[in-house]
Design an enzyme around this catalytic site. Structure first.
Site, PDB file in Angstrom:
ATOM      1  N   GLU A  69       0.866  -1.184   0.000  1.00 21.24           N
ATOM      2  CA  GLU A  69       0.000   0.000   0.000  1.00 21.24           C
ATOM      3  C   GLU A  69       0.897   1.226   0.000  1.00 21.24           C
ATOM      4  O   GLU A  69       1.689   1.432   0.923  1.00 21.24           O
ATOM      5  CB  GLU A  69      -0.946   0.044   1.195  1.00 21.24           C
ATOM      6  CG  GLU A  69      -1.840   1.272   1.123  1.00 21.24           C
ATOM      7  CD  GLU A  69      -2.962   1.303   2.138  1.00 21.24           C
ATOM      8  OE1 GLU A  69      -3.693   2.304   2.173  1.00 21.24           O
ATOM      9  OE2 GLU A  69      -3.105   0.325   2.898  1.00 21.24           O
ATOM     10  N   GLU A  94       5.081   4.683   3.609  1.00 23.01           N
ATOM     11  CA  GLU A  94       4.612   5.999   4.020  1.00 23.01           C
ATOM     12  C   GLU A  94       5.779   6.804   4.590  1.00 23.01           C
ATOM     13  O   GLU A  94       6.729   6.232   5.142  1.00 23.01           O
ATOM     14  CB  GLU A  94       3.496   5.845   5.071  1.00 23.01           C
ATOM     15  CG  GLU A  94       2.873   7.124   5.581  1.00 23.01           C
ATOM     16  CD  GLU A  94       2.254   7.969   4.489  1.00 23.01           C
ATOM     17  OE1 GLU A  94       2.899   8.972   4.108  1.00 23.01           O
ATOM     18  OE2 GLU A  94       1.154   7.618   4.011  1.00 23.01           O
ATOM     19  N   ASP A 121      10.430   6.748   0.847  1.00 24.10           N
ATOM     20  CA  ASP A 121       9.848   7.023  -0.460  1.00 24.10           C
ATOM     21  C   ASP A 121       9.558   5.703  -1.186  1.00 24.10           C
ATOM     22  O   ASP A 121      10.455   4.898  -1.421  1.00 24.10           O
ATOM     23  CB  ASP A 121      10.846   7.872  -1.264  1.00 24.10           C
ATOM     24  CG  ASP A 121      10.337   8.253  -2.645  1.00 24.10           C
ATOM     25  OD1 ASP A 121       9.329   7.695  -3.107  1.00 24.10           O
ATOM     26  OD2 ASP A 121      10.966   9.132  -3.263  1.00 24.10           O
ATOM     27  N   ASP A 144      -2.085  12.189  -3.170  1.00 20.01           N
ATOM     28  CA  ASP A 144      -2.149  13.620  -3.436  1.00 20.01           C
ATOM     29  C   ASP A 144      -2.444  13.823  -4.925  1.00 20.01           C
ATOM     30  O   ASP A 144      -1.703  13.343  -5.780  1.00 20.01           O
ATOM     31  CB  ASP A 144      -0.811  14.270  -3.081  1.00 20.01           C
ATOM     32  CG  ASP A 144      -0.903  15.786  -2.977  1.00 20.01           C
ATOM     33  OD1 ASP A 144      -1.676  16.383  -3.756  1.00 20.01           O
ATOM     34  OD2 ASP A 144      -0.198  16.373  -2.140  1.00 20.01           O
ATOM     35  N   THR A 215     -12.831   5.517   4.669  1.00 23.25           N
ATOM     36  CA  THR A 215     -12.015   6.223   5.653  1.00 23.25           C
ATOM     37  C   THR A 215     -12.562   7.628   5.904  1.00 23.25           C
ATOM     38  O   THR A 215     -13.435   8.111   5.184  1.00 23.25           O
ATOM     39  CB  THR A 215     -10.563   6.345   5.159  1.00 23.25           C
ATOM     40  OG1 THR A 215     -10.540   7.154   3.973  1.00 23.25           O
ATOM     41  CG2 THR A 215      -9.983   4.978   4.842  1.00 23.25           C
ATOM     42  N   PHE A 217     -10.981  10.341   5.457  1.00 25.20           N
ATOM     43  CA  PHE A 217     -10.590  11.183   4.323  1.00 25.20           C
ATOM     44  C   PHE A 217     -11.606  11.040   3.195  1.00 25.20           C
ATOM     45  O   PHE A 217     -11.999  12.027   2.569  1.00 25.20           O
ATOM     46  CB  PHE A 217      -9.195  10.783   3.829  1.00 25.20           C
ATOM     47  CG  PHE A 217      -8.671  11.677   2.744  1.00 25.20           C
ATOM     48  CD1 PHE A 217      -7.915  12.792   3.059  1.00 25.20           C
ATOM     49  CD2 PHE A 217      -8.942  11.423   1.412  1.00 25.20           C
ATOM     50  CE1 PHE A 217      -7.434  13.638   2.063  1.00 25.20           C
ATOM     51  CE2 PHE A 217      -8.470  12.250   0.409  1.00 25.20           C
ATOM     52  CZ  PHE A 217      -7.720  13.362   0.740  1.00 25.20           C
TER      53      PHE A 217
END
Length: 236
Positions: A69, A94, A121, A144, A215, A217
């Site tokens: 993920e 992450e 990264d 993003d 979620t 978000f």
């Protein structure tokens, strides 16, 4: 002439990798998140080591499928999916420390044995540590969107980055992308369609996958009346 062309191609690819798909934004790092980050990352984290190929059988102690993920945010969906699928291994990639700390806390609270985190990264982890055709799936949920045109070059789901993802996927593996920014969805669909080795599992956009939890978000996107768009491609 051929050597010159090769050098130019190499330099171009190197330059493209140096364009980051993320920024380290300042965020509230709670006491609990900071504690879990410091105490638990050495337990369930995998260090980024250039040239050291990830051995999932050794890392997880089994031969189960492994899902990456990329950019798990605060990790809620990751934890829920992992809990519901104990026979699948999950590697979360992450760089946002509060989110890493939050997911580490979820791993401890839920007693998860099938989640590991690489705090680095994702593109560097893929290019420097991940064997070709070794990943069973990629989950990319609400990355993003880099809405401004001058920032589109930072988007994760575009070539040549999707070429790298395809290269690391096993045959029959899938890439699952979800966004609440429709222009990004349109662009991602086009880029994935043009990526060698990948085939759309559906005719255009994918239906919502019932197993993917909603979620906070995502709820914000829905509240702002933005459409949630899903895409799923597989390695052929």
């Amino acid at each position: 002439m051929e050597n010159g062309q090769e050098n130019n191609a190499f330099d171009e690819k190197k330059h493209y990798r140096e364009i980051k798909t993320f920024v380290l934004r300042a965020g509230h790092f709670t006491v609990a998140e900071k504690r879990d980050y410091e105490e638990l990352l050495p337990v369930w984290g995998i260090a980024h080591e250039r040239g050291k190929t990830l051995d999932f059988a050794t890392i997880f102690g089994n031969e189960n499928p492994t899902v990456f993920e990329i950019g798990f945010g605060m990790g809620k969906a990751t934890a829920i999916i992992a809990e519901q699928n104990p026979s699948i291994n999950y590697v979360g990639l992450e760089v946002h420390k509060p989110g890493i700390g939050k997911l580490l806390g979820e791993i401890r609270e839920r007693g998860l044995k099938n989640v590991r985190i690489i705090a680095h990264d994702a593109l560097e982890v893929l290019s420097e540590m991940t064997a070709d055709e070794s990943v069973d799936a990629f989950h990319i949920f609400f990355p993003d969107p880099w809405q401004k045109k001058r920032h589109h070059k930072r988007r994760l789901v575009q070539r040549p980055r999707t070429d790298l993802l395809s290269k690391k996927l096993k045959r029959g593996g899938y890439l699952y992308f979800v966004t609440d920014w429709f222009p990004y969805a349109q662009s991602a669909l086009e880029e994935l369609t043009q990526t060698g080795g990948l085939k759309n599992r559906f005719d255009g956009f994918a239906p919502k996958q019932a197993w993917r939890p909603e979620t906070r978000f995502e709820q914000k996107g829905i509240s702002a009346e933005r459409d949630i768009t899903e895409i799923m491609f597989e390695k052929i």
